[in-house]
Design an enzyme around this catalytic site. Structure first.
Site, short mmCIF file in Angstrom:
data_model
loop_
_atom_site.label_atom_id
_atom_site.label_comp_id
_atom_site.label_asym_id
_atom_site.label_seq_id
_atom_site.Cartn_x
_atom_site.Cartn_y
_atom_site.Cartn_z
N HIS A 29 -31.62 29.46 7.01
CA HIS A 29 -32.41 28.73 6.01
C HIS A 29 -31.59 27.72 5.21
CE1 HIS A 29 -35.98 31.50 6.13
NE2 HIS A 29 -35.05 32.35 6.52
N LYS A 34 -40.08 24.15 -7.88
CA LYS A 34 -39.11 24.69 -6.93
C LYS A 34 -37.89 25.13 -7.72
CE LYS A 34 -39.48 20.65 -4.82
NZ LYS A 34 -39.83 21.09 -3.47
N ARG A 35 -36.97 25.84 -7.08
CA ARG A 35 -35.74 26.21 -7.78
C ARG A 35 -35.01 24.96 -8.26
NH1 ARG A 35 -34.11 31.66 -7.82
NH2 ARG A 35 -32.25 30.82 -8.82
N LYS A 71 -32.15 19.09 -4.83
CA LYS A 71 -33.61 18.90 -4.89
C LYS A 71 -33.98 17.73 -5.81
CE LYS A 71 -34.53 23.83 -4.05
NZ LYS A 71 -35.39 24.00 -2.87
N THR A 87 -41.55 24.61 1.26
CA THR A 87 -42.89 25.17 1.53
C THR A 87 -43.88 24.79 0.42
OG1 THR A 87 -41.99 27.25 0.69
CG2 THR A 87 -42.31 27.09 3.06
N LYS A 107 -48.02 23.78 0.43
CA LYS A 107 -49.03 24.37 -0.47
C LYS A 107 -49.74 23.28 -1.26
CE LYS A 107 -46.04 28.33 -0.70
NZ LYS A 107 -44.79 28.82 -1.33
C1 26Q Z 1 -26.45 33.85 -2.29
C2 26Q Z 1 -25.31 34.47 -2.78
C3 26Q Z 1 -25.39 35.52 -3.65
C4 26Q Z 1 -26.65 35.98 -4.01
C5 26Q Z 1 -27.79 35.35 -3.52
C6 26Q Z 1 -27.69 34.29 -2.64
C7 26Q Z 1 -28.90 33.63 -2.14
C8 26Q Z 1 -30.17 34.12 -2.41
C9 26Q Z 1 -31.30 33.46 -1.97
C10 26Q Z 1 -28.81 32.47 -1.39
C11 26Q Z 1 -29.95 31.82 -0.93
C12 26Q Z 1 -31.20 32.32 -1.23
C13 26Q Z 1 -32.44 31.65 -0.83
C14 26Q Z 1 -32.51 30.55 -0.14
C15 26Q Z 1 -33.79 29.87 0.12
O1 26Q Z 1 -34.82 30.22 -0.46
N1 26Q Z 1 -33.82 28.88 1.00
C16 26Q Z 1 -35.04 28.14 1.26
O2 26Q Z 1 -35.72 28.78 2.32
C17 26Q Z 1 -37.01 28.22 2.49
C18 26Q Z 1 -37.72 29.02 3.54
O3 26Q Z 1 -37.20 28.76 4.80
C19 26Q Z 1 -36.92 26.75 2.85
O4 26Q Z 1 -38.23 26.22 2.89
C20 26Q Z 1 -36.09 25.99 1.83
O5 26Q Z 1 -35.89 24.67 2.26
C21 26Q Z 1 -34.76 26.69 1.62
O6 26Q Z 1 -34.04 26.06 0.57
#
Ligand code: 26Q
Length: 812
Positions: free
Chosen positions: A346, A532-533, A538, A640, A644
């Site tokens: 991802h 979004k985050r 972004k 995503t 939506k």
């Molecule tokens: C990393 C290190 C320590 C703790 C947590 C994390 C961590 C947690 C969550 C790193 C990444 C995430 C989440 C990533 C994420 O949501 N990526 C998104 O995934 C979506 C679904 O595929 C995509 O649509 C987005 O483009 C992508 O940014």
């Protein structure tokens, strides 16, 4: 179920739970009671789905994800059971609305953003397609932090979502499994001459599963989401007698880590990853053994999916169980593991790929480390004669004192996919190119999708009614039937009805904004949304820069013509992501400045809604006119919220990034405002190293005015944050090319303004967005995973339409 029956069940439920009569029940009590009735309504089907699966020995998929983000479940479960309208009627007769009751449910917020929500959309689609697919994750005591703004700054508060219990979960005491951490391990020959691991020291904790039913849409198929919680092992109560030792243990599943790729090396996070992986795999193996089949044929019955690298320990853990416990030969175990495992990536940013220090893995998971080392050794040994050694050094799992989790996931999986076409292409061409050279056949694309039932049918009732009246309701089962709406693109009454639905949603959101921010916004303004985050890539800051430009123009020329706009933001920043938090502060202070400027009146309003989550998304998305998808090309894997918002008739302003490209291809250039650098242009800048942010600043007075506003006192109260942002753009050469894309972005926004003022044209563009959004249903995405990767089939493959297939005799 009739209305009368539901009312009786609800009365009984209120009485059993609280010993009060239904008229006296509070919305919170009605929620609990109604949830009990819902559980009663699906219990038989849930059991029978499981019994059928075991009896038929059908192949099942297990989706391992450290995050799931289902949001609230009462209304979606009612919808799946076709009880939504009668529940509304029953409550209405009692003088309360279903919405008021449903609102009291706490969001299940066990995820950060896109990745966790995708997992939940997939759970919805798996069940709705009657596919045998289960989720496996962690039951965090605290979900993602709650966000508050104090003095414009983000402050994080704990999300104590379990405080008043969770009606949907079922604790499965008897299915608990032991999980071992720490100590030493060495191999010793046993009587039969086999090498067996001997464990010294360390500690064994207990993983207890909590199961939640995942309901299919009106098809009586239910899958299971299994979330694990840590507990003191019953035989070791004495060892954990002190509060401190208990606390240390309970910390393991206490909090969800915020998405923070910068902060690595947190031991508890590593333990979490092993905890839910080991528990999940042990439970799958126990199930498989019930089938009495050879271990090496596991892949005929089981598919395990690794959602990003967080569950990548699935690979060495399955190897451990097969080799150490089942005494399988390494080669055979490896062949089995490879056939069972698949992995989705991802992230595109190489620096965000997960790594763990070798020393930490050795200390916390010594047997895992030994197995990873052996996998790595065999990887090299097997390819030494085929590939050059520098390629192998770049792809091996252990290097520079770190374990590279993506490398592990790729080497141990038969399928590796990205989440949008561009993303999957970039994985092959750049990010994972070395692996593509070694394993070209493993790489594939699965463009993300969304659950249109939650994001349209539930979240946007006014639009759903218009669609049902216009094209019928086949799209509830077959989202791609939304394309039938294209036949009405010139039908004035349909266009008007859609516009009216949008207006109702905007009024509702305006009420929410007034109630929560004390700010009045005009529902006839353009509602321009970025949700979004918060991340530099972004580019929420680019959005803010355009807002500032509009603001300065409106002040300099009060007669300037543009349609009034309400800019709406929703975003959480990782607690330790300093820069992202500075952007929040600056947006909030800019909002205060603009919203209180008497010269501006209602022309521009800026709203940053606190605590963006699934429930808030359900309020914002139906009310959006404009969807901001403005990441730097090549950085957003898919996105995503773009899907939506499109589904709800918003018009997109977008860069050619992630799934935006496929959205553009689906609706055509005339129905989307595309701008900015392309991925090729971004990569050319990288190659030629010739981007100069300063030259854009220097040559554009409008841009200068905007960028200077961060440091020249225009915006009060942002001395430090403004400086930090200014420096990132000018001194550190603007890593995400905001200055480069600024003019093109403002042009795109201008095109949006012109299009909106042409009311008839706008209505048609909005309709075309809805009509083409069916392509992005998670049903289709999951179908592709099921066919291409997991090889699983619907429970009633022999029945023509699985949706009408019935597991039970008709119940009244
Ligand atoms: C990393 C290190 C320590 C703790 C947590 C994390 C961590 C947690 C969550 C790193 C990444 C995430 C989440 C990533 C994420 O949501 N990526 C998104 O995934 C979506 C679904 O595929 C995509 O649509 C987005 O483009 C992508 O940014």
């Amino acid at each position: 179920m009739t209305k009368e029956k539901l009312r009786t069940l609800l009365e009984n439920s209120v009485n059993e739970l609280y010993a009060i009569s239904i008229e006296d029940a509070s919305p919170q009590e009605l929620f609990q009671a109604l949830a009990q009735v819902v559980k009663y309504a699906y219990a038989d089907d849930w059991r029978q789905t499981r019994q059928h699966l075991l009896a038929e020995q059908q192949k099942q998929a297990y989706y391992f994800s450290i995050e799931f983000l289902p949001g609230k479940m009462l209304k979606s479960n009612l919808l799946s059971l076709d009880l939504l309208t009668i529940a509304e009627d029953v409550l209405h007769e009692l003088g309360v609305s279903l919405d008021e009751v449903a609102e009291t449910e706490k969001d299940m917020a066990l995820g950060n953003g896109g990745l966790g929500r995708l997992a939940s959309c997939f759970m919805d689609s798996l069940a709705s397609l009657a596919l045998p697919g289960n989720g496996n994750g962690i039951r965090y005591k605290y979900g993602l932090f709650k966000q508050k703004f104090i003095d414009g700054h983000q402050v994080e508060l704990p999300d104590d979502w379990l405080r008043s219990g969770n009606v949907w979960e079922v604790r499965k005491e008897s299915k608990a499994v032991p999980i071992h951490f720490g100590g030493n391990v060495y191999l010793q020959e046993n009587e039969a001459g086999k090498l067996k691991p001997v464990y010294e020291g360390g500690f064994t904790w207990r993983a207890v599963p909590y199961d939640t039913a995942m309901l299919g849409y009106q098809n009586q198929h239910l899958n299971t989401l299994r979330l694990w919680s840590v507990e003191v092992p019953s035989k070791e109560e004495a060892k954990y007698a002190t509060l401190e030792s208990r606390q240390a243990l309970e910390n393991l599943t206490a909090v969800l880590y915020p998405d923070d790729s910068n902060e690595t090396g947190r031991r508890t996070r590593l333990m979490q990853e092993y905890f839910f992986v080991s528990a999940g795999i042990q439970s799958i193996l126990r199930y498989y053994k019930k089938m009495n089949r050879p271990m090496d044929q596991m892949s005929e019955k089981i598919a395990i999916h690794i959602n990003d690298t967080h569950p990548a320990l699935c690979i060495p853990e399955l190897m451990r169980l097969l080799v150490d416990e089942e005494e399988m030969a390494w080669e055979q175990a490896w062949a089995t593991t490879l056939k069972v495992m698949s992995y989705t990536n991802h992230t595109i940013m190489a620096e965000a790929l997960e790594k763990w220090p070798v020393n930490m893995i050795k200390e916390v998971l010594p047997r895992m480390y030994q197995i990873i080392e052996e996998i790595d050794r065999r990887f090299i040994a097997g390819l030494e004669k085929v590939h050059p050694c520098d390629l192998l050094n770049r792809t091996r799992i252990i290097s520079d004192g770190q374990v590279h989790m993506a490398n592990l996931a790729i080497i141990g999986s038969h399928s590796i996919n990205g989440v949008a076409k561009l993303h999957s292409d970039l994985l092959k061409a750049v990010v994972l190119h070395d692996f593509y050279v070694i394993y070209p056949a493993r790489f594939n694309n699965k463009t993300n999708g969304i659950a249109q039932r939650r994001w349209l049918q539930l979240a946007n009732r006014p639009l759903t009614k218009v669609l049902d009246d216009t094209i019928g309701d086949s799209w509830h089962h077959e989202p791609e039937d939304l394309s039938l709406l294209k036949n009405y693109q010139d039908d004035a009454s349909v266009l008007e009805a859609i516009a009216y639905a949008k207006k109702q949603n905007k009024v509702a959101l305006a009420d929410y904004i007034e109630a929560h921010c004390g700010l009045k916004v005009d529902p006839t303004a353009i509602f321009d949304v970025q949700i979004k985050r918060l991340h530099a890539y972004k580019r929420q800051l680019l959005n803010l820069m355009h807002i500032l430009k509009l603001y300065f123009e409106a002040k300099a020329n009060p007669e300037a013509e543009f349609h009034p706009r309400v800019f709406i933001f929703g975003a959480k920043a990782a607690p330790s992501y300093h820069y992202a938090k500075s952007i929040i502060k600056v947006i909030n202070e800019t909002a205060a400045m603009i919203n209180h400027d008497p010269q501006i009146k209602d022309k521009i309003k800026v709203v940053f809604l606190e605590n963006y989550n699934v429930s808030l998304a359900e309020r914002i998305i139906p009310a959006a006119d404009v969807s901001e998808q403005i990441s730097l090309a090549s950085k957003e894997a898919s996105g995503t919220s773009n899907m939506k918002l499109m589904l709800n008739g918003a018009v997109t302003v977008a860069t050619l990034d992630g799934a935006n490209i496929e959205i553009r291809d689906a609706i055509g250039d005339e129905n989307i405002a595309i701008f900015g650098l392309t991925e090729e242009e971004v990569y050319r800048y990288y190659a030629e190293k010739n981007y100069s942010a300063y030259s854009y600043y220097e040559n554009d007075t409008t841009l200068q005015r905007v960028v200077n506003a961060f440091v020249d006192g225009t915006i009060p109260g942002i001395e430090m944050e403004g400086k930090e942002i200014f420096d990132s753009l000018i001194k550190y050469n603007d890593e995400y090319f905001l200055l480069r894309d600024f003019e093109a972005y403002c042009d795109a926004q201008n095109r949006i303004d012109i299009a909106y003022r042409d009311t008839q044209r706008w209505k048609k563009v909005s309709l075309m967005n809805i009509a083409n959004a069916g392509k992005f249903t998670a049903d289709k995405t999951v179908q592709q995973y099921a066919e291409d990767i997991w090889q699983i089939e619907p429970l009633f493959a022999h029945v023509k339409d699985p949706h009408t297939a019935s597991l039970t005799e008709n119940k009244s």
